[in-house]
Design an enzyme around this catalytic site. Structure first.
Site, short mmCIF file in Angstrom:
data_model
loop_
_atom_site.label_atom_id
_atom_site.label_comp_id
_atom_site.label_asym_id
_atom_site.label_seq_id
_atom_site.Cartn_x
_atom_site.Cartn_y
_atom_site.Cartn_z
N GLU A 397 4.49 -4.93 -11.77
CA GLU A 397 5.83 -5.20 -11.52
C GLU A 397 6.73 -6.13 -12.35
O GLU A 397 7.94 -5.88 -12.59
CB GLU A 397 5.85 -5.49 -9.82
CG GLU A 397 5.70 -4.13 -8.80
CD GLU A 397 4.25 -4.16 -8.79
OE1 GLU A 397 3.85 -2.97 -7.86
OE2 GLU A 397 3.44 -5.03 -9.09
N HIS A 464 3.16 -3.13 3.84
CA HIS A 464 3.71 -1.99 3.47
C HIS A 464 5.01 -1.82 4.53
O HIS A 464 5.36 -0.79 4.53
CB HIS A 464 2.96 -0.84 3.38
CG HIS A 464 1.80 -0.62 2.60
ND1 HIS A 464 0.63 -1.51 2.75
CD2 HIS A 464 1.69 -0.12 1.41
CE1 HIS A 464 0.03 -1.17 1.68
NE2 HIS A 464 0.59 -0.27 0.92
#
Length: 658
Positions: A397, A464
């Site tokens: 990322e 998540h």
């Protein structure tokens, strides 16, 4: 030291010497100013000039170079006036950052130089993005980025090299191996014999050279850059050198054995090249003295002129304004026709329309190409736009956000998808220190949107399901949007992509397939920074966003006796203070609802602002309804109890009874 002039004429070699000598003499002047107390800090590159000068001369003038804080020779070789550089170092208004950042922490499009931030490694990913823009634009260019041997230990080094290798990007990753990261020697930094040994792991060529030999540096980078312009690929170049001063002057050099100084003093890049030019009959002592006298006089004049430059004038409004690239949104109103769409499909349609409107827009994310993304939002996009613009990324990322900024610097727009908003933590530095601060620091836009599939409700657990918008709402320079409905999801996404400033775009994954509504057809945008009133009432007002909007709607549907105003903020930075103030005046009772945890959630900022600015209109304390101050559990029973919805009814009752 052996010098091979090849086909270089005398004038070229003499120019090389002048280019080498100039930054050395500037540095010697800076050290005097430091001892005189006229400057406060200096990072010296004495002994390393051949790398900066030789590499810069080897690159074309319109090719980007990303140097570090010991590479004065890059800036002087690109002919930036010393007066301008000195103004930058002194924090003058005429410097590149208007006094907002230090030393070489700046960039300049005029000279195609992109400076570092103090974290060292992140600029490597910017080089990837800059090079990718050249590849997509079919421009035969190379990009040169510097790092030190210490920063090769950072994850950003690995990520940037891996991305460049996978994507065949024409980047020269130049390591200045000067033996020490501040006081830590190389044997405590890495175990491989040579840093170029790391190249094989990325499937790229690794070359090691004598970084103190100006001709070897120039010839090697000239050859590499010429090759990768024609055949794009990255190269890892290790330049062996030595730092003859401290990391910065205050740190000293007592931790370095004297024999190392004695050894490397004999390898000084300037004295060795000077001796060689004398043997070639190009230099003589009289000419050397003449050049030094001329340079000294010019340096003295520029330095003193810079000291007389204007100091910045503190202007609060200007400081706030300069956090963002100048941009006035022109809202594109929707047409009259609409189609029922799921929240997910509205986002997908927005991305597709943006890709059609902006041929320089690039989408990047894990599994977003042929697979269509974890949630299938980009399904079919590669067929329409190709894999050049819809790019699968390695799992990294930080590098991809940095590459997005590099794309923006080199004329492109980028949308970066986090597979889950939770994963942004490993790209956090690039967002809050590079994207957010770039315009404030040196006036460059950061035309990047980061898509953030967020939130709970699906039993996905602690990694998540987080609502992490508050990580970013406190960071000046970012804009934050958070749509609750399909129409806003499309309109705000298109607005975010139009925006030349960095936008963090939160999209609630629970709503992807569970919520459908009419979405205007065609291209339109929703105003960033403008809330919307969904219902009007007199008893109280609920101010919320995201999934909280739907919790509030469900409550009001189940309790028709509750006469409430419901405000959907839609944008969290900037947020609509005018609408909030009007709502407080109209109702006197305010409940702030959000999915994020209670402590330091964004609702705390709204509550504090109301307390400061609207206290006289309140009939009760501002109350917050938020999720528990815990991580998010996976089990559905535990998750339901965690979420703010579980406490909404009792909080409303408490507020109404006050």
């Amino acid at each position: 030291m052996y010098f091979n002039r090849r086909d270089k004429d005398d004038q070229f070699l003499l120019n090389l010497y002048k280019r080498l000598l100039y930054p050395r003499m500037v540095e010697e002047k800076m050290l005097k100013l430091l001892r005189q107390g006229r400057i406060g800090k200096w990072f010296s590159g004495i002994g390393q000039e051949a790398i900066a000068v030789g590499s810069t001369l080897a690159m074309q003038n319109d090719e980007y170079i990303l140097p570090m804080h010991r590479n004065l020779g890059v800036f002087t070789t690109r002919d930036i006036p010393l007066k301008k550089l000195m103004a930058q170092w002194q924090g003058k208004v005429t410097g590149f950052t208007k006094g907002r950042d230090r030393s070489f922490h700046f960039g300049t499009q005029d000279y195609k130089i992109i400076g570092m931030i103090s974290h060292l490694g992140p600029q490597l990913a910017l080089a990837d993005g800059i090079a990718l823009a050249d590849v997509l634009a079919e421009q035969p260019k190379a990009t040169l980025v510097f790092t030190g041997e210490g920063a090769t230990s950072e994850g950003d080094f690995h990520e940037a090299l891996n991305v460049a290798a996978v994507w065949n990007l024409p980047v020269i990753f130049l390591i200045e191996n000067n033996g020490y990261g501040l006081s830590t020697p190389t044997q405590e930094q890495y175990r491989c014999k040579n840093l170029i040994d790391k190249a094989i792991g990325y499937g790229m060529e690794g070359i090691q050279i004598d970084g103190n030999n100006i001709l070897e540096v120039f010839d090697t980078i000239s050859l590499i850059s010429a090759e990768i312009r024609k055949d794009p690929r990255p190269v890892l170049l290790e330049c062996l050198t030595f730092r003859m001063r401290g990391h910065e002057e205050a740190s000293g050099t007592k931790y370095v054995p004297q024999e190392l100084f004695d050894q490397w003093e004999k390898k000084d890049p300037i004295s060795n090249f000077e001796t060689y030019l004398m043997t070639e009959g190009i230099l003589n002592p009289e000419l050397v003295n003449e050049l030094k006298t001329q340079l000294k006089k010019a340096i003295e004049l520029d330095v003193e002129a810079a000291f007389k430059e204007e100091e910045p004038h503190a202007d609060v409004n200007q400081e706030l304004k300069d956090m963002y690239y100048p941009f006035e949104q022109e809202v594109v109103e929707p047409g009259t026709s609409s189609t029922e769409k799921r929240y997910l499909d509205a986002i997908s349609e927005g991305l597709e329309l943006a890709m059609l409107k902006y041929p320089n827009l690039v989408l990047m994310g894990q599994d977003i190409a042929d697979y269509g993304g974890a949630f299938k939002i980009t399904d079919g996009f590669t067929d329409k736009f190709g894999k050049g613009r819809v790019r699968n990324t390695p799992i990294c990322e930080s590098a991809i956000v940095g590459a997005g900024l590099g794309l923006s610097i080199n004329g492109f727009k980028a949308v970066v998808e986090m597979q889950f908003a939770d994963f942004v933590s490993v790209g956090f530095n690039q967002i809050v220190n590079n994207l957010a601060k770039t315009h404030y620091r040196w006036g460059e836009k950061a035309d990047v949107v980061v898509r953030m599939p967020t939130g709970a409700g699906t039993g996905a657990g602690p990694f998540h399901s987080q609502s992490n918008e508050a990580w970013f709402t406190k960071t000046p320079g970012l804009k934050i949007v958070y749509p609750a409905f399909p129409a806003d999801a499309k309109g705000l996404l298109l607005a975010a992509i139009e925006e030349p400033n960095p936008v963090i775009y939160f999209e609630h994954k629970y709503l992807y397939r569970s919520l459908s509504a009419a979405v205007p057809d065609g291209y339109y945008t929703t105003e960033i920074g403008k809330a919307v009133e969904l219902s009007s009432g007199n008893q109280l007002a609920i101010i919320t966003y995201g999934l909280g909007v739907h919790w509030a709607l469900d409550y009001l549907k189940e309790h028709p006796e509750c006469d409430a105003t419901l405000i959907d903020l839609r944008t969290l930075q900037p947020w609509d203070k005018a609408t909030v103030e009007a709502t407080v005046k109209a109702t006197g009772r305010i409940l702030i609802l959000h999915e994020d945890t209670l402590t330091n959630g964004f609702g705390a900022e709204i509550a504090a602002w109301i307390g400061e600015h609207c206290f006289q209109y309140l009939d009760a304390p501002v109350m917050r309804c938020a999720s528990l101050d815990t991580a998010i559990p996976m089990n559905k029973i535990l998750e339901d109890d965690f979420l703010a919805k579980a406490r909404l009814a009792e909080t409303i009752e408490k507020l109404l009874k006050y």
